[in-house]
Design a protein around this motif. Structure first.
Motif, mmCIF file in Angstrom:
data_model
loop_
_atom_site.group_PDB
_atom_site.id
_atom_site.type_symbol
_atom_site.label_atom_id
_atom_site.label_comp_id
_atom_site.label_asym_id
_atom_site.label_seq_id
_atom_site.Cartn_x
_atom_site.Cartn_y
_atom_site.Cartn_z
ATOM 1 N N MET A 44 0.849 -1.184 0.000
ATOM 2 C CA MET A 44 0.000 0.000 0.000
ATOM 3 C C MET A 44 0.889 1.239 0.000
ATOM 4 N N VAL A 45 0.684 2.124 -0.956
ATOM 5 C CA VAL A 45 1.531 3.304 -1.135
ATOM 6 C C VAL A 45 0.668 4.556 -1.086
ATOM 7 N N LYS A 46 1.135 5.553 -0.331
ATOM 8 C CA LYS A 46 0.484 6.861 -0.328
ATOM 9 C C LYS A 46 1.530 7.929 -0.615
ATOM 10 N N LYS A 47 1.302 8.698 -1.676
ATOM 11 C CA LYS A 47 2.190 9.799 -2.035
ATOM 12 C C LYS A 47 1.376 11.089 -2.019
ATOM 13 N N PHE A 48 1.568 11.864 -0.958
ATOM 14 C CA PHE A 48 0.906 13.162 -0.837
ATOM 15 C C PHE A 48 1.765 14.012 0.087
ATOM 16 N N ILE A 49 2.459 14.960 -0.478
ATOM 17 C CA ILE A 49 3.484 15.740 0.213
ATOM 18 C C ILE A 49 4.644 14.808 0.569
ATOM 19 N N GLY A 50 4.418 13.915 1.530
ATOM 20 C CA GLY A 50 5.405 12.885 1.838
ATOM 21 C C GLY A 50 5.031 11.576 1.160
ATOM 22 N N LYS A 51 5.677 10.525 1.592
ATOM 23 C CA LYS A 51 5.432 9.205 1.009
ATOM 24 C C LYS A 51 5.451 8.161 2.114
ATOM 25 N N GLU A 52 4.457 7.286 2.104
ATOM 26 C CA GLU A 52 4.375 6.200 3.075
ATOM 27 C C GLU A 52 4.066 4.905 2.344
ATOM 28 N N VAL A 53 4.748 3.848 2.756
ATOM 29 C CA VAL A 53 4.565 2.538 2.135
ATOM 30 C C VAL A 53 4.383 1.499 3.234
ATOM 31 N N ARG A 54 3.344 0.698 3.107
ATOM 32 C CA ARG A 54 3.154 -0.436 4.009
ATOM 33 C C ARG A 54 3.097 -1.699 3.173
ATOM 34 N N GLU A 55 3.761 -2.728 3.625
ATOM 35 C CA GLU A 55 3.700 -4.006 2.931
ATOM 36 C C GLU A 55 3.520 -5.122 3.950
ATOM 37 N N ILE A 56 2.835 -6.151 3.540
ATOM 38 C CA ILE A 56 2.610 -7.295 4.416
ATOM 39 C C ILE A 56 2.666 -8.559 3.569
ATOM 40 N N MET A 57 3.484 -9.500 4.003
ATOM 41 C CA MET A 57 3.614 -10.764 3.286
ATOM 42 C C MET A 57 2.346 -11.593 3.483
ATOM 43 N N TYR A 58 2.015 -12.368 2.471
ATOM 44 C CA TYR A 58 0.782 -13.158 2.545
ATOM 45 C C TYR A 58 0.794 -14.137 3.721
ATOM 46 N N ASP A 59 1.956 -14.707 4.021
ATOM 47 C CA ASP A 59 1.993 -15.690 5.100
ATOM 48 C C ASP A 59 1.918 -15.050 6.483
ATOM 49 N N LYS A 60 1.949 -13.705 6.548
ATOM 50 C CA LYS A 60 1.814 -12.999 7.822
ATOM 51 C C LYS A 60 0.394 -12.489 8.055
ATOM 52 N N ILE A 61 -0.485 -12.708 7.089
ATOM 53 C CA ILE A 61 -1.875 -12.254 7.218
ATOM 54 C C ILE A 61 -2.687 -13.326 7.930
ATOM 55 N N SER A 62 -3.313 -12.940 9.031
ATOM 56 C CA SER A 62 -4.122 -13.891 9.794
ATOM 57 C C SER A 62 -5.609 -13.774 9.488
ATOM 58 N N ASP A 63 -6.028 -12.620 8.969
ATOM 59 C CA ASP A 63 -7.444 -12.423 8.668
ATOM 60 C C ASP A 63 -7.569 -11.310 7.630
ATOM 61 N N VAL A 64 -8.660 -11.329 6.885
ATOM 62 C CA VAL A 64 -8.929 -10.302 5.876
ATOM 63 C C VAL A 64 -10.340 -9.777 6.105
ATOM 64 N N TYR A 65 -10.443 -8.466 6.302
ATOM 65 C CA TYR A 65 -11.732 -7.831 6.601
ATOM 66 C C TYR A 65 -12.199 -7.029 5.391
ATOM 67 N N ILE A 66 -13.483 -7.129 5.073
ATOM 68 C CA ILE A 66 -14.097 -6.331 4.008
ATOM 69 C C ILE A 66 -15.190 -5.466 4.614
ATOM 70 N N GLY A 67 -15.153 -4.180 4.308
ATOM 71 C CA GLY A 67 -16.193 -3.262 4.749
ATOM 72 C C GLY A 67 -16.762 -2.502 3.566
ATOM 73 N N GLN A 68 -18.090 -2.460 3.472
ATOM 74 C CA GLN A 68 -18.756 -1.739 2.390
ATOM 75 C C GLN A 68 -19.872 -0.871 2.960
ATOM 76 N N SER A 69 -19.879 0.387 2.571
ATOM 77 C CA SER A 69 -20.978 1.270 2.930
ATOM 78 C C SER A 69 -22.145 1.019 1.976
ATOM 79 N N LEU A 70 -23.225 1.761 2.180
ATOM 80 C CA LEU A 70 -24.372 1.627 1.277
ATOM 81 C C LEU A 70 -23.975 1.996 -0.150
ATOM 82 N N LEU A 71 -23.242 3.110 -0.295
ATOM 83 C CA LEU A 71 -22.774 3.498 -1.626
ATOM 84 C C LEU A 71 -21.814 2.458 -2.188
#
Length: 297
Positions: free
Chosen positions: A163-190
Motif C-alpha cells: 500500500m503506497v500513499k504519495k501526498f506531500i510525503g510518502k508512506e509505504v506499508r507491505e505485508i507478506m501473505y503468510d503474515k496475514i491472519s485475517d482479511v476484513y471487508i467493509g462496504q458502505s451503502l454506496l
C-alpha cells in the motif's frame, strides 16, 4: 524494478494487480469541503439578518460594548461576527472529529479560523473576508482531496500486499501473505451500490485492528473532620474492530470480493508452499538415490 513502481520488487516477484480507490470512497472528505462552502453562504445570510434585527437594536448595545472592550480597535459588528465564526468552526470541528474518531477535523477548522481572522484583522477589516477565506478553503480542499485520493495506490504481488500513499510525503506499508491472519471487508451503502469497499489485511501481530471502548465510573465521598474523603470506582470495556488509515488498507477498491479472493488464494499458496517444497525435496532425494542405496533401504 519497473520504472512506474514506488518500491523494489523481490527476486522472481511479479505485480499481479494494481488498484486505486474509487472516487466515492473519499466522499466524506468531499462533503466536508462542500460543507465549508455552505457554511460561508449560511454565515453571510446570518450576518445580514443580525445586522437588521440584532446589531441595530439599542437593547444590546451594552453587551456589544462589553465585547468591544477586549478589542478596542475593531468594529463592534466585525468583532461579534468573528466570535460567531469561531464558535461555528469549533463546534463543527469537534462534531466531525467525534464522528470520524480523529482530531484532524478540529485542527483543520482551527487553521481556517486562524487564517480568516488574521486576514480580516490585518489586511481586509470586513466580515466578508473570513467568509471568502472559508469559501476559498472549500475550493482548495476539493482539489487537495482529489490529489490525496490519486496518491493512493495498492499492489498485489506474488509475495505480498503493498500500500503506497504519495501526498506531500510518502508512506509505504507491505505485508507478506503468510503474515496475514485475517482479511476484513467493509462496504458502505454506496459501496454496495457501486461495488467498491475497503479491505484490511490483519497481521498476526494485530496490525489493522482498532479498539472501540466504553468507560463507566462511579464516585462517592463522605465528609470528615477537616475535609472530605472520596473514592472513584471505574471500569472499561473494549472491543477490537478492524480499523486502519486509508494508506494502511486497500481503501475503497473496486470489486472488493474479487480482490479478497486473490489475497485468500495467495495466503493459501503461501501456507501450502513449505509442505510442497518438503514433498519436492523428498521426491528429489528419491530420484537421486542409486539402485544400491534403494536396495539397502
Amino acid at each position: 524494478m519497473a520504472s512506474n513502481l514506488d518500491f523494489e520488487l523481490l527476486k522472481d516477484e511479479k505485480v499481479e494487480a494494481s488498484l486505486k480507490p474509487h472516487p466515492l470512497s473519499f466522499i466524506k472528505y468531499y462533503l466536508i469541503c462542500l460543507y465549508l462552502a455552505f457554511l460561508a453562504v449560511a454565515l453571510q445570510m446570518f450576518y445580514r439578518w443580525l445586522h437588521q434585527n440584532f446589531w441595530l437594536n439599542p437593547s444590546v448595545s451594552s453587551f456589544l460594548n462589553l465585547i468591544a472592550s477586549f478589542a478596542p480597535n475593531m468594529n463592534l459588528e466585525n468583532l461579534f461576527s468573528l466570535i460567531i465564526f469561531w464558535l461555528v468552526l469549533a463546534a463543527s470541528g469537534l462534531l466531525i472529529g467525534v464522528l470520524w474518531i480523529s482530531k484532524m477535523p478540529l485542527l483543520y477548522m482551527v487553521l481556517i479560523g486562524v487564517v480568516g481572522t488574521l486576514t480580516e484583522v490585518y489586511l481586509f477589516p470586513t466580515p466578508i473576508t473570513k467568509l471568502a477565506i472559508l469559501l476559498f478553503s472549500a475550493v482548495i480542499g476539493l482539489v487537495l482531496v482529489e490529489f490525496y485520493r490519486r496518491g493512493h495506490k495498492y499492489f498485489l504481488t506474488s509475495y505480498r500486499v503493498i500500500m503506497v500513499k504519495k501526498f506531500i510525503g510518502k508512506e509505504v506499508r507491505e505485508i507478506m501473505y503468510d503474515k496475514i491472519s485475517d482479511v476484513y471487508i467493509g462496504q458502505s451503502l454506496l459501496g454496495r451500490v457501486f461495488n467498491y469497499g475497503t479491505i484490511i489485511p490483519i497481521s498476526e501481530s494485530g496490525l489493522g485492528l482498532g479498539e472501540d471502548a466504553s468507560l463507566a465510573a462511579l464516585s462517592t465521598g463522605v465528609s470528615a473532620k477537616g475535609g472530605t474523603l472520596g473514592a472513584i470506582f471505574g471500569g472499561k470495556k473494549g472491543v477490537s474492530k478492524p480499523r486502519a488509515a486509508t494508506y494502511f488498507s486497500l481503501h475503497g477498491v473496486k470489486n472488493p470480493r474479487r480482490v479478497r479472493g486473490i489475497i485468500a488464494s495467495k495466503i493459501l499458496e503461501m501456507k501450502e508452499a513449505p509442505i510442497l517444497r518438503r514433498i519436492e525435496d523428498i521426491l528429489k532425494e528419491k530420484r537421486d538415490e542409486t539402485p544400491e542405496e534403494s536396495e539397502k533401504k
